[in-house]
Each structure stands twice: as structure tokens, then as C-alpha cells.
Write an enzyme that holds these catalytic residues in place. Structure first.
Site, PDB file in Angstrom:
ATOM      1  N   LYS A  44      36.332  32.529  48.634  1.00  0.00           N
ATOM      2  CA  LYS A  44      34.947  32.514  48.154  1.00  0.00           C
ATOM      3  C   LYS A  44      34.212  31.324  48.751  1.00  0.00           C
ATOM      4  O   LYS A  44      34.739  30.200  48.794  1.00  0.00           O
ATOM      5  CB  LYS A  44      34.958  32.435  46.626  1.00  0.00           C
ATOM      6  CG  LYS A  44      33.617  32.613  45.948  1.00  0.00           C
ATOM      7  CD  LYS A  44      33.808  32.699  44.438  1.00  0.00           C
ATOM      8  CE  LYS A  44      32.520  32.978  43.692  1.00  0.00           C
ATOM      9  NZ  LYS A  44      32.762  33.123  42.232  1.00  0.00           N
TER      10      LYS A  44
ATOM     11  N   CYS B  92      31.618  37.628  44.487  1.00  0.00           N
ATOM     12  CA  CYS B  92      30.690  37.340  43.386  1.00  0.00           C
ATOM     13  C   CYS B  92      29.492  36.475  43.771  1.00  0.00           C
ATOM     14  O   CYS B  92      28.535  36.965  44.356  1.00  0.00           O
ATOM     15  CB  CYS B  92      31.462  36.718  42.230  1.00  0.00           C
ATOM     16  SG  CYS B  92      30.553  36.841  40.660  1.00  0.00           S
TER      17      CYS B  92
ATOM     18  N   GLU C 262      37.190  40.185  40.915  1.00  0.00           N
ATOM     19  CA  GLU C 262      37.506  38.811  41.279  1.00  0.00           C
ATOM     20  C   GLU C 262      38.672  38.284  40.432  1.00  0.00           C
ATOM     21  O   GLU C 262      38.686  38.456  39.206  1.00  0.00           O
ATOM     22  CB  GLU C 262      36.252  37.964  41.059  1.00  0.00           C
ATOM     23  CG  GLU C 262      36.402  36.500  41.400  1.00  0.00           C
ATOM     24  CD  GLU C 262      35.104  35.736  41.213  1.00  0.00           C
ATOM     25  OE1 GLU C 262      35.051  34.553  41.592  1.00  0.00           O
ATOM     26  OE2 GLU C 262      34.133  36.335  40.661  1.00  0.00           O
TER      27      GLU C 262
END
Length: 643
Positions: free
Chosen positions: A116, A169, A47
Site C-alpha cells: 500500500k 484502499c 485488505e
């Protein structure tokens, strides 16, 4: 060259320098070139790997954002000749908001940008201070490195024979991860760019998350989390790279390494799609999901041939490994015991009648009976073990049968079947000197009749001994050992029968019984229907006639569990048995397996009841429905061309 549905993927953890995109891009390029040399088709980086995850308020500085975009563009140009897809994490401007995003890249182009969705803003995480979530932004297009590309969490990519999706994540930690919808939309593999810091116990939990999500979604899952070089002001990152397939671990990185790491493995996309095809729950959810289709992005990357596998291929796919061995053996026994206990109670049976030959299958059946009677608190004398010597019975198996029954404390009955068989030969006009199928099957049917009649005498049921491997090959006499009133071994393949008997010898019996069980395991597998040799040894060895059971169980597993054709089964078998069987031997017995499996379906169409213990079973009332007159020609044609 066939790729057999395998796609080689990788998770990369390069070293980073916080807020130094040029350095970070150079490290990524090194990993990419290594991945290409290793035959990797797609690689995921951590990330925000272009800038480093721990830049803090520097994310709000245009200089850093400009530098990140500029070096990604340069990286695209330097790698446009490489036939590999990669996912790079960086901050991406979308109008007035900043996204924590993954750029999916191939041959100099950005195929799409995935932002994200779930931004952690608790404990040590403050991502909402800098970024907007995909939900807040809404999706659309972004301009990045001079390219206008689709952006959003609802992108599905195609590359090298697989469909894949991306999440980042915290998305994995959400109640409903984006990967769940991606899988239902058709993603075979999920790539996760992560920055999960190291805490006591957290790594084990992350592995559980990845394993469970890959299993729930019936997908491959490739996870890359940042490592050495990230700021350690308040937290430390361990550099975790994980690859799972449907809950099974394929590859891991070394944690807390100061060196760049690239872990890779082949994902079996064909296997995953086979799982999904038979899973009606997944199919129903996917059909519902299809009402809102995701945008599909084609890369044009062709599947690559697979010459060798780095992932392990177990030669004994039915046999549990490592620490699971003891637990799984106990579980299988419990399933068999509970099934038999229920049947005995439902039938109001007074006894359980078992034919004891001194071989593996009848030994396992008797051990199951012994445990069942203990569970029911019934005396073992109500188990009637019947030894039935015939023309081929050897002293070794006969003595082992008697010793086993004596040690377990069951009632022993002996019925010599030779005179009855000779009378039957006379009745039907068969010359007993002709040792043909009539000669052999007469003995098997006579033994079954003896058992059935003793069960009638004693108000009991006949407990069957035949196993899953014999059912697959049809290695049973129709209306002979093919029949029983409850087949406790019906779901247990031969390779697992052997293991269970060994396990019982070590865990469930005394020393005397243990010695008998060990000798039974060491005895060649045989129906003992032909006379013994001059020295009294077994003359008829099953594996000389139908082939090694470890090969047949391997064929059975992949044929039934995943529906693989002969070519892929052969490819896998060559890897699994590389040092034990030549390709010619594998091909020979694969052809035998196919012929027998198709020709013997009529026996499986009328099987007695018996418990399923694993993921593969042949009950016509459960897992396997097949016409008895189906043609095997298409499978044999493919098998004939193997080399």
C-alpha cells in the site's frame, strides 16, 4: 471459441475472524472454488483479509505474522490446480519494516507483492502505527512463503488477455492514485483490496470514487472491502464489492450481509482499449509514462472462451435509461435548440423553413424549431412548415402534418408536387408507370427544391430533418433530403428520435399536440414515395426494405463507437435481442448494414452542418473520416462466417 476481449473478474467478501488466519484462508478457498465454477479468471479479496483488517497492535506480533504467511502458503498449495488469479491481503515483512500488502497469486505461485502506498493516519485510522508505506520502503523483492518475488507498487500483471494492476484502499482516495499511473502503463483493470468502514453518506462517495477513477483511467475497476466478522469495537464494515467499467456499474454486493459474497462481471478489455486508442489525451500521457516502464509479470494464463454474458447488453445503446431519461432528453433538445439558434442568428435569417411529412424526423425538427423560436423570443409564425403531398402521401400522415403545424402555431404552406414531378418525367423522358429509383428520387429532389426556394423567398434557412441512422445507411436522396442549411437531427439516431418525440409529447406540449405526436410515433416509418395501397395505407415501409432501425442503431453504435468487427457485434446483438430476433435475422441485417455503410459514404462526405449530441456522429468535419471508395470485403468475409 472467441473470447471477444471479455475477461470475467470478481470481488469477494468472505466472513472473517480477527487474528485467525486459518479460518480466513479457508473462507477464501471456498470463494475461490466458487469463482472457478462461475468461470471467473481473477478475484480480489479485501485488505488484510488473511488476518483481518482490525487486528490493531497484534500486527506487531511475530506469531500472527508467521501464521498469516504459513496459511497463505497452505492456500497456495491447495489451490495450485485452479486456473484463477487471486489477490490476498496480508501483512508482509520486508527487512525491518512491515507492509500492508497484496499477494498476487496463481497456480501455487506468488507472482508479486504490491504494498500500500498511502497509509491513512487520521480520524479512526492508525496504519502508520504498524506499517510502512511503499514510498518509504522503496520497493525491490521480498521473501514470502519460501518464494522470492518482486514487490512494489510498480508491478503490472498479465492474465487471461488482460493487463492489471493493484492498489489498496486509501490509494484510491489520494490526489494522484497509483491506479492512474498503472492505467497509463497499460493496466486494463485495477483491483483494489479495501477496508473502508461504513459511515453515513460514505458508500455513495466510494461509488463515485470508483466510478470516476474507472472513467478517468478508461479501465475496469474491481473493489472488495471487508465485511462481517471484522471488529466492531469502534467502527463497522459494510462488505462492499463493486465492479465498474469506464464509469459504468456492472455489479454490486449486498451491504451489511452476514454471508460470504462473490460478485462477478465480464470486463470488456477490447472496448477499453478501443476507447484508449482514440483518446489522444490518454495516448499522449501514456507515451510520457512509458519513459519509466513498470515491471511486467506474465502469468501464462490463456484467455478463456466466452459463451454467455452475465453483464447486461442494452438493445438500445443510444437510449438513456432510468432516472437519466428526462435529463438526457432535455439535454439533447437544448443542444439542438442552441445549435439552430446560433445558426439562425449567424445567418441573419428571417425564417426557418421545414418540410413536414407527418413522420418522426420532420416532427422532431419542427419541435426543435418551436423551442428555438421561443428561446429567441421570435414569433412562431416565422417558422414556415411546408407540407408537400406526392404520389405516396397517405391521409394519415397528411392530416398529422397539418394538425401538428396548426397546434404549434407555425405558418402553414402546402405545395403539391405531383404536377411538377410529372412535368419532370416528361422533360427527361421517364415513364411514370415505372416506379424505380428515378420515380422516387424525383419527388425527394423536388421537395428539396421547393424548400430551398421558399427559404430564398422569405430570407430564411432550410432546417434539415434527416437523422443519424439514415446518414449511416445512406437512406437519403443525394441532393434531395440529403441537403439542408442546418441539419438539427444529424446527431440523433432513429431509436432516439422516437423517444424524443414521445418525451416531448409528455413534457413540452398540450393535450391536442400530445395526441398528434403519439399517432406520429405509432405510424410506420416511410418516405412515402410509392403510391398508397388500395385502402390508402402506407405501401413503402422503410424497415421492410433496409431492416429494423433498432438493429441498425445497435450495429452503428458498436461499429463506430468502439470499432468492433462483425463477429463481436453479432455476439453482442444475440445477447441484446435474444428474444426478439433470431441469429439468422441479425446476421442478414448486419450484412446489409455493412454494405450500405461502406457504399454510402459519399453522401456523408458532403453533409450539411448539424450538431453532435452524443458519443457517435458522422460529420466529415468531426468524428468520421472515411474514403468513399473503401472496400467492405474484409468485414463481409467475417460476417459471412457467423453462426
Amino acid at each position: 471459441m472467441n473470447h471477444f476481449g471479455f475477461v470475467k473478474v470478481a470481488a469477494a467478501v468472505p466472513s472473517v475472524k480477527v487474528a485467525d488466519p486459518a479460518y480466513n484462508a479457508a473462507q477464501m478457498e471456498t470463494c475461490l472454488r466458487q469463482a472457478v465454477r462461475e468461470g471467473v479468471r481473477a478475484v480480489v479479496f479485501p485488505e488484510l483479509g488473511v488476518t483481518g483488517y482490525t487486528c490493531g497492535d497484534l500486527f506487531l506480533k511475530p506469531l500472527l505474522l508467521d501464521a498469516a504467511e504459513r496459511v497463505l502458503g497452505a492456500l497456495l498449495r491447495r489451490t495450485e490446480s485452479l486456473d484463477i488469479v487471486f489477490m490476498a491481503g496480508l501483512p508482509v515483512r520486508a527487512g525491518t519494516v512491515l507492509l500492508n500488502a497484496a499477494a498476487v497469486c496463481y497456480r501455487g505461485e506468488i507472482l508479486g507483492v504490491v504494498p500500500k502506498t498511502h497509509l491513512p493516519n487520521y480520524n479512526e485510522f492508525y496504519e502508520r502505527r504498524w506499517f510502512a508505506s511503499a514510498q518509504e520502503w522503496g520497493g525491490g523483492e521480498v521473501e514470502l512463503c519460501g518464494q522470492v518475488v518482486p514487490a512494489g507498487p510498480d508491478l503490472l500483471f498479465e492474465a487471461g488477455g488482460m493487463n492489471f494492476g493493484v492498489e489498496i484502499c486509501e490509494d484510491l482516495w489520494a490526489v494522484v492514485p497509483p491506479s492512474s499511473r498503472l492505467a497509463l502503463q497499460g493496466a486494463d483493470v485495477i483491483f483494489n483490496l479495501s477496508a473502508s468502514n461504513a459511515l453515513t453518506g460514505k458508500y455513495a462517495y466510494v461509488r463515485q470514487l470508483v466510478a470516476q477513477q474507472s472513467a478517468r483511467c478508461l479501465c475496469g475497476y474491481v473493489y472488495a472491502s471487508c465485511g462481517f466478522g471484522e471488529s466492531t469495537t469502534d467502527v463497522v464494515f459494510g462488505g462492499n464489492a463493486l465492479i465498474y467499467e469506464n464509469g459504468t456499474p456492472l455489479a454490486f454486493s449486498e451491504r451489511f450481509s452476514t454471508q460470504a459474497q462473490l460478485v462477478s462481471a465480464e470486463i470488456d478489455v477490447e472496448r477499453l482499449r478501443a476507447e484508449r486508442a482514440v483518446n489522444t489525451t490518454f495516448r499522449a500521457d501514456a507515451a510520457y509514462e512509458a519513459a519509466e516502464p513498470y515491471e511486467r509479470v506474465e502469468t501464462g494464463m490463456a484467455p478463456a472462451p466466452v459463451l454467455a454474458l452475465s453483464r447486461p447488453v442494452s438493445a438500445l445503446p443510444f437510449v438513456p435509461k432510468g432516472t437519466a431519461l428526462n435529463e438526457n432528453c432535455q439535454e439533447i433538445f437544448n443542444i439542438q435548440v442552441t445549435g439552430l439558434a446560433t445558426r439562425l442568428a449567424a445567418a441573419h435569417a428571417q425564417t426557418a423553413v421545414v418540410g413536414i411529412s407527418g413522420g418522426l424526423d420532420s416532427t422532431l425538427a419542427l419541435l426543435v424549431c418551436a423551442q428555438t423560436f421561443a428561446k429567441l423570443d421570435w414569433p412562431r409564425k416565422k417558422i414556415i412548415g411546408v407540407t408537400m403531398p406526392g404520389f405516396g402521401t397517405t391521409d394519415r400522415t397528411y392530416q398529422n402534418a397539418l394538425a401538428l403545424m396548426k397546434n404549434l402555431g407555425v405558418t402553414i404552406r402546402e405545395v403539391n408536387i405531383q404536377k411538377a414531378c410529372e412535368q419532370h418525367f416528361s422533360d427527361i423522358g421517364h415513364n411514370p408507370k415505372i416506379k424505380d429509383v428515378t420515380y422516387e428520387n424525383t419527388q425527394a429532389r423536388e421537395r428539396t427544391q421547393v424548400l430551398m426556394d421558399i427559404a430564398n423567398q422569405t430570407g430564411g434557412i432550410v432546417v434539415g430533418t434527416g437523422d443519424l441512422s439514415e446518414l449511416a445507411l445512406g437512406w437519403a436522396t443525394y441532393n434531395g433530403d440529403h441537403m439542408s442549411m442546418y441539419g438539427v437531427n444529424a446527431g440523433v439516431p432513429k431509436t432516439l428520435v422516437r423517444l424524443l418525440v414521445l418525451w416531448a409529447a409528455q413534457h413540452e406540449t398540450g393535450k391536442k399536440t400530445q395526441a398528434v405526436l403519439n399517432d406520429i410515433v405509432a405510424t410506420p416509418i416511410s418516405p412515402e414515395l410509392l403510391p398508397a395501397t388500395a385502402k390508402g395505407h402506407i405501401a413503402q415501409k422503410t424497415e421492410d426494405l433496409v431492416g429494423p432501425y433498432e438493429l441498425h442503431d445497435f450495429f452503428l453504435y458498436y461499429f463506430l463507437r468502439y470499432g468492433f468487427g462483425p463477429a463481436k457485434i453479432y455476439f453482442l446483438a444475440k445477447h441484446a435481442f435474444d428474444k426478439k430476433f433470431t441469429p439468422a435475422v441479425i446476421k442478414k441485417w448486419l450484412q446489409v448494414f455493412l454494405k450500405r455503410f461502406f457504399a454510402q459514404q459519399f453522401k456523408r462526405s458532403c453533409l450539411p452542418d448539424g450538431p453532435k449530441v452524443g458519443s457517435v456522429a458522422l460529420s466529415p468535419r468531426g468524428d468520421w473520416r472515411m474514403p468513399s471508395d473503401a472496400s467492405v470485403q474484409a468485414w463481409l468475409a467475417e460476417a459471412e462466417n457467423l453462426h
